[in-house]
Scaffold this motif. Structure first.
Motif, mmCIF file in Angstrom:
data_model
loop_
_atom_site.group_PDB
_atom_site.id
_atom_site.type_symbol
_atom_site.label_atom_id
_atom_site.label_comp_id
_atom_site.label_asym_id
_atom_site.label_seq_id
_atom_site.Cartn_x
_atom_site.Cartn_y
_atom_site.Cartn_z
ATOM 1 N N LEU A 14 9.261 4.124 3.657
ATOM 2 C CA LEU A 14 8.735 5.476 3.873
ATOM 3 C C LEU A 14 9.565 6.520 3.146
ATOM 4 O O LEU A 14 9.055 7.581 2.788
ATOM 5 N N GLU A 15 10.836 6.218 2.897
ATOM 6 C CA GLU A 15 11.707 7.149 2.171
ATOM 7 C C GLU A 15 11.317 7.278 0.703
ATOM 8 O O GLU A 15 11.825 8.153 0.000
ATOM 9 N N ARG A 16 10.415 6.442 0.241
ATOM 10 C CA ARG A 16 9.916 6.595 -1.129
ATOM 11 C C ARG A 16 8.973 7.795 -1.234
ATOM 12 O O ARG A 16 8.639 8.217 -2.332
ATOM 13 N N THR A 17 8.517 8.286 -0.086
ATOM 14 C CA THR A 17 7.728 9.514 -0.063
ATOM 15 C C THR A 17 8.664 10.651 0.318
ATOM 16 O O THR A 17 9.730 10.428 0.899
ATOM 17 N N ARG A 18 8.258 11.851 -0.014
ATOM 18 C CA ARG A 18 9.024 13.025 0.436
ATOM 19 C C ARG A 18 8.599 13.315 1.874
ATOM 20 O O ARG A 18 7.420 13.532 2.147
ATOM 21 N N MET A 19 9.565 13.288 2.762
ATOM 22 C CA MET A 19 9.278 13.473 4.181
ATOM 23 C C MET A 19 9.803 14.823 4.642
ATOM 24 O O MET A 19 10.949 15.173 4.369
ATOM 25 N N ASP A 20 8.959 15.554 5.349
ATOM 26 C CA ASP A 20 9.368 16.824 5.944
ATOM 27 C C ASP A 20 10.375 16.561 7.058
ATOM 28 O O ASP A 20 10.370 15.483 7.659
ATOM 29 N N PRO A 21 11.212 17.557 7.385
ATOM 30 C CA PRO A 21 12.045 17.430 8.580
ATOM 31 C C PRO A 21 11.129 17.217 9.793
ATOM 32 O O PRO A 21 10.053 17.800 9.881
ATOM 33 N N GLY A 22 11.533 16.336 10.668
ATOM 34 C CA GLY A 22 10.716 16.048 11.840
ATOM 35 C C GLY A 22 9.579 15.075 11.573
ATOM 36 O O GLY A 22 8.682 14.921 12.400
ATOM 37 N N PHE A 23 9.617 14.391 10.420
ATOM 38 C CA PHE A 23 8.604 13.396 10.061
ATOM 39 C C PHE A 23 8.386 12.443 11.236
ATOM 40 O O PHE A 23 9.338 11.965 11.842
ATOM 41 N N THR A 24 7.116 12.181 11.571
ATOM 42 C CA THR A 24 6.802 11.315 12.704
ATOM 43 C C THR A 24 5.905 10.160 12.282
ATOM 44 O O THR A 24 5.231 10.228 11.245
ATOM 45 N N THR A 25 5.913 9.134 13.103
ATOM 46 C CA THR A 25 5.060 7.976 12.895
ATOM 47 C C THR A 25 4.390 7.613 14.219
ATOM 48 O O THR A 25 4.935 7.895 15.291
ATOM 49 N N LEU A 26 3.228 6.963 14.115
ATOM 50 C CA LEU A 26 2.525 6.551 15.323
ATOM 51 C C LEU A 26 1.473 5.506 14.969
ATOM 52 O O LEU A 26 0.997 5.453 13.833
ATOM 53 N N VAL A 27 1.138 4.685 15.947
ATOM 54 C CA VAL A 27 0.041 3.725 15.864
ATOM 55 C C VAL A 27 -0.914 4.070 16.997
ATOM 56 O O VAL A 27 -0.492 4.155 18.152
ATOM 57 N N SER A 47 0.824 -1.213 0.000
ATOM 58 C CA SER A 47 0.000 0.000 0.000
ATOM 59 C C SER A 47 0.856 1.260 0.000
ATOM 60 O O SER A 47 0.568 2.213 -0.724
ATOM 61 N N ILE A 48 1.910 1.267 0.797
ATOM 62 C CA ILE A 48 2.796 2.434 0.863
ATOM 63 C C ILE A 48 3.522 2.607 -0.462
ATOM 64 O O ILE A 48 3.672 3.722 -0.957
ATOM 65 N N ARG A 49 3.958 1.510 -1.058
ATOM 66 C CA ARG A 49 4.631 1.584 -2.362
ATOM 67 C C ARG A 49 3.720 2.221 -3.397
ATOM 68 O O ARG A 49 4.117 3.142 -4.118
ATOM 69 N N LEU A 50 2.478 1.755 -3.464
ATOM 70 C CA LEU A 50 1.521 2.302 -4.427
ATOM 71 C C LEU A 50 1.220 3.766 -4.123
ATOM 72 O O LEU A 50 1.129 4.585 -5.042
ATOM 73 N N PHE A 51 1.057 4.100 -2.857
ATOM 74 C CA PHE A 51 0.782 5.479 -2.465
ATOM 75 C C PHE A 51 1.947 6.385 -2.860
ATOM 76 O O PHE A 51 1.738 7.462 -3.418
ATOM 77 N N ALA A 52 3.164 5.960 -2.576
ATOM 78 C CA ALA A 52 4.348 6.770 -2.886
ATOM 79 C C ALA A 52 4.448 7.037 -4.389
ATOM 80 O O ALA A 52 4.785 8.153 -4.801
ATOM 81 N N GLU A 53 4.150 6.042 -5.200
ATOM 82 C CA GLU A 53 4.182 6.226 -6.649
ATOM 83 C C GLU A 53 3.169 7.268 -7.105
ATOM 84 O O GLU A 53 3.430 8.038 -8.032
ATOM 85 N N ALA A 54 2.007 7.287 -6.463
ATOM 86 C CA ALA A 54 0.933 8.193 -6.874
ATOM 87 C C ALA A 54 1.061 9.596 -6.286
ATOM 88 O O ALA A 54 0.362 10.509 -6.729
ATOM 89 N N ASP A 78 4.828 14.179 -5.810
ATOM 90 C CA ASP A 78 5.001 15.629 -5.728
ATOM 91 C C ASP A 78 4.579 16.227 -4.390
ATOM 92 O O ASP A 78 4.621 17.446 -4.226
ATOM 93 N N GLU A 79 4.162 15.386 -3.462
ATOM 94 C CA GLU A 79 3.738 15.882 -2.156
ATOM 95 C C GLU A 79 4.785 15.538 -1.101
ATOM 96 O O GLU A 79 5.520 14.567 -1.222
ATOM 97 N N SER A 80 4.798 16.330 -0.057
ATOM 98 C CA SER A 80 5.696 16.114 1.068
ATOM 99 C C SER A 80 4.841 15.917 2.321
ATOM 100 O O SER A 80 3.837 16.612 2.499
ATOM 101 N N PHE A 81 5.255 15.011 3.198
ATOM 102 C CA PHE A 81 4.425 14.619 4.336
ATOM 103 C C PHE A 81 5.153 14.822 5.657
ATOM 104 O O PHE A 81 6.353 14.630 5.753
ATOM 105 N N TYR A 82 4.364 15.180 6.684
ATOM 106 C CA TYR A 82 4.948 15.350 8.014
ATOM 107 C C TYR A 82 4.743 14.121 8.890
ATOM 108 O O TYR A 82 5.354 13.993 9.940
ATOM 109 N N GLY A 83 3.868 13.208 8.470
ATOM 110 C CA GLY A 83 3.646 12.044 9.307
ATOM 111 C C GLY A 83 2.972 10.900 8.596
ATOM 112 O O GLY A 83 2.297 11.074 7.572
#
Length: 180
Positions: free
Chosen positions: A146-159, A20-27, A30-35
């Motif tokens: 996750l590095e296949r997406t553009r990540m903002d500085p301070g990128f965070t993850t959580l469950v 799912s992440i692979r497909l999302f990153a491909e699509a 051009d966007e950058s994400f913070y989390g």
């Protein structure tokens, strides 16, 4: 009723999430994400993968300030509220997800909502399932996907499970990270 085995659940959740992440990153190149987060309704066997961007958050923040008079403290909480993220549950729109997760979801839900299920064993299983989701997130982080997406500085993850407090979720994830 016997509890669904967590090992195959973890393996399938990891494999499906990676795809799912692979497909999302491909699509969304051009966007950058913070989390990134896994938004859970563990009792129902639902795991929603989520991304959000600063631009999307700014729009949500403006709306909440205008409509609900949110102050800075409430906006800070809103930033980690997966339900308000632009890409909350993006995995649900991908055909491989239902095909690969449906039987697991049904087994978890049937076990936890069985009329004979007592509260204490159900809560224990939910906690084990949430720790399983945290291990999946740690594996995702370590995989480099996750590095296949553009990540903002301070990128965070959580469950987080539904209606769970951010601090409790952070403590659980950090505990699982330390154990891994």
């Amino acid at each position: 009723m016997q509890a669904p085995d967590l090992l195959p659940i973890e393996e399938q959740l990891f494999a499906l999430s990676m795809e799912s992440i692979r497909l999302f990153a491909e699509a969304h190149q051009d966007e950058s994400f913070y989390g990134f987060g896994i938004d859970c309704n563990a009792e129902m066997g639902i795991f929603l993968l989520c991304f959000n961007s600063e631009a999307a958050f700014a729009g949500t923040a403006r709306e909440y300030v205008d409509r609900f008079n949110y102050d800075a403290a409430r906006l800070a909480q809103l930033k980690t509220n997966f339900g308000d993220w632009k890409y909350q549950g993006f995995n649900q729109d991908q055909p491989h997800w239902d095909a690969g997760w449906g039987a697991f979801q049904e087994a978890i839900e049937a076990y936890l909502t069985d009329d004979a299920m007592e509260v204490e064993p159900a809560n224990l299983y939910i906690e084990r399932l949430m720790r399983c989701a945290c291990r999946v997130l740690v594996r995702i982080e370590r995989s480099g996907i996750l590095e296949r997406t553009r990540m903002d500085p301070g990128f965070t993850t959580l469950v987080m499970d539904h209606d769970q407090d951010h601090q409790e979720a952070t403590v659980r994830l950090n505990t699982v990270r330390a154990e891994s």
